[in-house]
Scaffold this motif. Structure first.
Motif, PDB file in Angstrom:
ATOM      1  N   GLY A  37      52.665 -60.396 -17.044  1.00  0.00           N
ATOM      2  CA  GLY A  37      53.021 -59.491 -18.126  1.00  0.00           C
ATOM      3  C   GLY A  37      54.460 -59.039 -17.980  1.00  0.00           C
ATOM      4  N   ARG A  38      54.933 -58.262 -18.919  1.00  0.00           N
ATOM      5  CA  ARG A  38      56.324 -57.819 -18.904  1.00  0.00           C
ATOM      6  C   ARG A  38      56.533 -56.543 -18.114  1.00  0.00           C
ATOM      7  NH1 ARG A  38      57.540 -58.294 -25.286  1.00  0.00           N
ATOM      8  NH2 ARG A  38      55.418 -57.503 -25.293  1.00  0.00           N
ATOM      9  N   ASN A  39      55.565 -55.648 -18.180  1.00  0.00           N
ATOM     10  CA  ASN A  39      55.737 -54.299 -17.651  1.00  0.00           C
ATOM     11  C   ASN A  39      55.235 -54.228 -16.205  1.00  0.00           C
ATOM     12  OD1 ASN A  39      55.177 -51.464 -17.057  1.00  0.00           O
ATOM     13  ND2 ASN A  39      55.608 -51.083 -19.222  1.00  0.00           N
ATOM     14  N   THR A  59      50.412 -60.302  -9.147  1.00  0.00           N
ATOM     15  CA  THR A  59      51.052 -60.036 -10.431  1.00  0.00           C
ATOM     16  C   THR A  59      52.397 -60.754 -10.498  1.00  0.00           C
ATOM     17  OG1 THR A  59      52.197 -58.031  -9.673  1.00  0.00           O
ATOM     18  CG2 THR A  59      49.968 -57.758 -10.562  1.00  0.00           C
ATOM     19  N   LEU A  60      52.809 -61.025 -11.717  1.00  0.00           N
ATOM     20  CA  LEU A  60      54.100 -61.666 -11.945  1.00  0.00           C
ATOM     21  C   LEU A  60      54.679 -61.114 -13.236  1.00  0.00           C
ATOM     22  CD1 LEU A  60      56.169 -63.797 -11.081  1.00  0.00           C
ATOM     23  CD2 LEU A  60      54.793 -65.517 -12.265  1.00  0.00           C
ATOM     24  N   SER A  61      55.849 -60.491 -13.134  1.00  0.00           N
ATOM     25  CA  SER A  61      56.495 -59.917 -14.309  1.00  0.00           C
ATOM     26  C   SER A  61      57.358 -60.984 -14.984  1.00  0.00           C
ATOM     27  CB  SER A  61      57.351 -58.717 -13.905  1.00  0.00           C
ATOM     28  OG  SER A  61      58.024 -58.184 -15.031  1.00  0.00           O
ATOM     29  N   TYR A  62      57.058 -61.260 -16.244  1.00  0.00           N
ATOM     30  CA  TYR A  62      57.809 -62.287 -16.977  1.00  0.00           C
ATOM     31  C   TYR A  62      57.626 -62.063 -18.467  1.00  0.00           C
ATOM     32  CZ  TYR A  62      59.953 -66.882 -17.733  1.00  0.00           C
ATOM     33  OH  TYR A  62      60.804 -67.897 -18.084  1.00  0.00           O
ATOM     34  N   ASP A  63      58.697 -62.178 -19.220  1.00  0.00           N
ATOM     35  CA  ASP A  63      58.641 -62.038 -20.675  1.00  0.00           C
ATOM     36  C   ASP A  63      58.430 -63.424 -21.277  1.00  0.00           C
ATOM     37  OD1 ASP A  63      58.892 -61.561 -23.350  1.00  0.00           O
ATOM     38  OD2 ASP A  63      60.832 -60.539 -23.226  1.00  0.00           O
ATOM     39  N   LEU A  64      57.204 -63.711 -21.661  1.00  0.00           N
ATOM     40  CA  LEU A  64      56.858 -65.039 -22.156  1.00  0.00           C
ATOM     41  C   LEU A  64      57.528 -65.368 -23.482  1.00  0.00           C
ATOM     42  CD1 LEU A  64      53.052 -65.011 -21.274  1.00  0.00           C
ATOM     43  CD2 LEU A  64      54.838 -66.344 -20.138  1.00  0.00           C
ATOM     44  N   SER A  69      62.635 -70.813 -19.482  1.00  0.00           N
ATOM     45  CA  SER A  69      62.374 -71.873 -18.513  1.00  0.00           C
ATOM     46  C   SER A  69      60.944 -71.781 -18.007  1.00  0.00           C
ATOM     47  CB  SER A  69      63.349 -71.782 -17.335  1.00  0.00           C
ATOM     48  OG  SER A  69      63.041 -72.769 -16.374  1.00  0.00           O
ATOM     49  N   PHE A  70      60.073 -72.509 -18.650  1.00  0.00           N
ATOM     50  CA  PHE A  70      58.683 -72.491 -18.208  1.00  0.00           C
ATOM     51  C   PHE A  70      58.488 -73.335 -16.954  1.00  0.00           C
ATOM     52  CE2 PHE A  70      58.039 -70.384 -22.133  1.00  0.00           C
ATOM     53  CZ  PHE A  70      56.870 -69.659 -21.965  1.00  0.00           C
ATOM     54  N   SER A  71      59.402 -74.246 -16.689  1.00  0.00           N
ATOM     55  CA  SER A  71      59.333 -74.968 -15.419  1.00  0.00           C
ATOM     56  C   SER A  71      59.631 -74.015 -14.266  1.00  0.00           C
ATOM     57  CB  SER A  71      60.315 -76.141 -15.410  1.00  0.00           C
ATOM     58  OG  SER A  71      61.647 -75.688 -15.584  1.00  0.00           O
ATOM     59  N   GLU A  72      60.587 -73.098 -14.485  1.00  0.00           N
ATOM     60  CA  GLU A  72      60.879 -72.076 -13.471  1.00  0.00           C
ATOM     61  C   GLU A  72      59.673 -71.171 -13.277  1.00  0.00           C
ATOM     62  OE1 GLU A  72      63.679 -68.099 -12.892  1.00  0.00           O
ATOM     63  OE2 GLU A  72      64.136 -69.533 -14.492  1.00  0.00           O
ATOM     64  N   LEU A  73      59.049 -70.768 -14.388  1.00  0.00           N
ATOM     65  CA  LEU A  73      57.874 -69.906 -14.303  1.00  0.00           C
ATOM     66  C   LEU A  73      56.737 -70.613 -13.572  1.00  0.00           C
ATOM     67  CD1 LEU A  73      56.280 -67.355 -14.973  1.00  0.00           C
ATOM     68  CD2 LEU A  73      55.788 -68.345 -17.226  1.00  0.00           C
ATOM     69  N   ILE A 107      59.069 -63.200 -37.796  1.00  0.00           N
ATOM     70  CA  ILE A 107      58.399 -64.504 -37.770  1.00  0.00           C
ATOM     71  C   ILE A 107      58.685 -65.215 -36.449  1.00  0.00           C
ATOM     72  CG2 ILE A 107      58.288 -66.794 -38.830  1.00  0.00           C
ATOM     73  CD1 ILE A 107      59.004 -65.423 -41.497  1.00  0.00           C
ATOM     74  N   ASP A 108      59.948 -65.261 -36.072  1.00  0.00           N
ATOM     75  CA  ASP A 108      60.336 -65.970 -34.843  1.00  0.00           C
ATOM     76  C   ASP A 108      59.679 -65.347 -33.622  1.00  0.00           C
ATOM     77  OD1 ASP A 108      61.886 -67.768 -36.227  1.00  0.00           O
ATOM     78  OD2 ASP A 108      63.792 -66.749 -35.826  1.00  0.00           O
ATOM     79  N   TYR A 109      59.716 -64.024 -33.527  1.00  0.00           N
ATOM     80  CA  TYR A 109      59.156 -63.363 -32.354  1.00  0.00           C
ATOM     81  C   TYR A 109      57.652 -63.599 -32.261  1.00  0.00           C
ATOM     82  CZ  TYR A 109      57.985 -59.751 -28.964  1.00  0.00           C
ATOM     83  OH  TYR A 109      57.504 -59.079 -27.863  1.00  0.00           O
ATOM     84  N   SER A 110      56.966 -63.505 -33.398  1.00  0.00           N
ATOM     85  CA  SER A 110      55.520 -63.699 -33.406  1.00  0.00           C
ATOM     86  C   SER A 110      55.151 -65.117 -32.998  1.00  0.00           C
ATOM     87  CB  SER A 110      54.949 -63.379 -34.793  1.00  0.00           C
ATOM     88  OG  SER A 110      55.124 -62.015 -35.109  1.00  0.00           O
ATOM     89  N   PHE A 111      55.873 -66.097 -33.520  1.00  0.00           N
ATOM     90  CA  PHE A 111      55.574 -67.483 -33.160  1.00  0.00           C
ATOM     91  C   PHE A 111      55.974 -67.789 -31.723  1.00  0.00           C
ATOM     92  CE2 PHE A 111      54.533 -68.478 -37.494  1.00  0.00           C
ATOM     93  CZ  PHE A 111      53.694 -69.574 -37.374  1.00  0.00           C
ATOM     94  N   ASP A 112      57.079 -67.206 -31.266  1.00  0.00           N
ATOM     95  CA  ASP A 112      57.497 -67.443 -29.889  1.00  0.00           C
ATOM     96  C   ASP A 112      56.425 -66.990 -28.905  1.00  0.00           C
ATOM     97  OD1 ASP A 112      59.877 -68.551 -30.684  1.00  0.00           O
ATOM     98  OD2 ASP A 112      61.110 -66.795 -30.203  1.00  0.00           O
ATOM     99  N   LEU A 113      55.884 -65.797 -29.106  1.00  0.00           N
ATOM    100  CA  LEU A 113      54.933 -65.244 -28.150  1.00  0.00           C
ATOM    101  C   LEU A 113      53.506 -65.735 -28.391  1.00  0.00           C
ATOM    102  CD1 LEU A 113      54.508 -63.472 -25.724  1.00  0.00           C
ATOM    103  CD2 LEU A 113      54.361 -61.482 -27.230  1.00  0.00           C
ATOM    104  N   ASN A 114      53.080 -65.783 -29.642  1.00  0.00           N
ATOM    105  CA  ASN A 114      51.685 -66.112 -29.942  1.00  0.00           C
ATOM    106  C   ASN A 114      51.384 -67.601 -29.891  1.00  0.00           C
ATOM    107  OD1 ASN A 114      51.529 -63.403 -30.394  1.00  0.00           O
ATOM    108  ND2 ASN A 114      51.019 -63.532 -32.562  1.00  0.00           N
TER     109      ASN A 114
END
Length: 257
Positions: A37-39, A59-64, A69-73, A107-114
């Motif tokens: 999660g982010r928080n 736990t791992l803090s990361y803003d999806l 870089s999902f390879s880094e994640l 629109i972009d934010y919703s599609f990026d995360l969801n």
């Protein structure tokens, strides 16, 4: 022996709400947890709360939503759990704006995360998911099937419809590797955010909304968070070994009418 003994589970958005309740149910059935999660504060609080379950909780803090870089994640995840048996793609955002006012940013934010984050994280973890014939559980929503009075959900409904289509397509593609892919589509559940939304409605609109719930939900009520854990445990376990490509409407019967 517990249903998920010695299994490793990742839950995105696992620090509160539906994600937390699913994580708790998995842990109570023996699964080790990695909450993403982010928080950081929320993550630490969730981990502390789950510490009495007797399983490993990381736990791992990361803003999806960043999609950097999902390879880094995936590398960071591998340092915690090299082997993954269960992936719960729960992280998401629900923004409700009228169609004529929706911005490109929303629109972009919703599609990026969801949508994109769910796709890219699953793709990045695929080698481990294949090795372990994992169970992937995507969290969809009744908004992919229905709308509620007074709620403008074009963007959110569109993203959750994409999650459903992705679930079915991925189940078909990954089935030969023994990976099962399913989705849970909750109805209105009394999370803190949902309760705050209802409480902030003007009196007349709140009564209209509550009347809709009473008359359109066959069980006459919202769901409770703890009522979602059982289906996730089932889908993650060997009891669901012949279940894939399904969207489970856990919604008090809302989508029956």
């Amino acid at each position: 022996m517990k249903l998920l003994e010695k299994k490793n589970a990742i839950v995105t958005g696992g620090s509160d709400g539906i994600g937390y309740e699913i994580a708790k149910a998995l842990a109570q059935n023996g699964a080790n947890l990695l909450l993403i999660g982010r928080n950081e504060e929320k993550l630490c609080k969730a981990a502390l709360s789950l510490s009495n379950t007797g399983v490993q909780v990381e736990t791992l803090s990361y803003d999806l939503s960043c999609l950097l870089s999902f390879s880094e994640l995936s590398g960071k995840i591998a340092n915690i759990f090299l082997e993954i048996d269960i992936l719960v793609n729960n992280a998401g955002v629900a923004k409700f704006s009228s169609f004529e006012t929706v911005s490109m940013q929303e629109i972009d934010y919703s599609f990026d995360l969801n949508v994109k984050a769910l796709f890219l994280l699953t793709q990045a973890l695929l080698p481990s998911l294949k090795r372990n014939q994992a169970s992937i559980i995507n969290i969809s929503s009744f908004h992919a099937f229905r709308v509620m009075p007074g709620i403008f959900s074009t963007v959110y409904s569109m993203t959750k419809g994409a999650v459903n289509a992705f679930t079915k397509a991925l189940a078909y593609e990954l089935g030969p590797f023994g990976i099962r892919v399913n989705a849970i589509a909750p109805g209105n559940v009394r999370t803190a955010k949902v309760q705050a939304y209802v409480n902030n409605l003007p009196g007349d609109k709140r009564e209209t909304f509550n009347e809709f719930v009473r008359t359109n939900y066959p069980l006459g009520r919202f769901g409770n968070l703890e009522e979602l854990g059982g289906i996730a445990v089932y889908l993650a376990s060997a009891q669901a070994s012949w279940v894939t490509g399904s969207i489970f409407n856990i919604d008090g019967g809302l989508t029956t009418n």
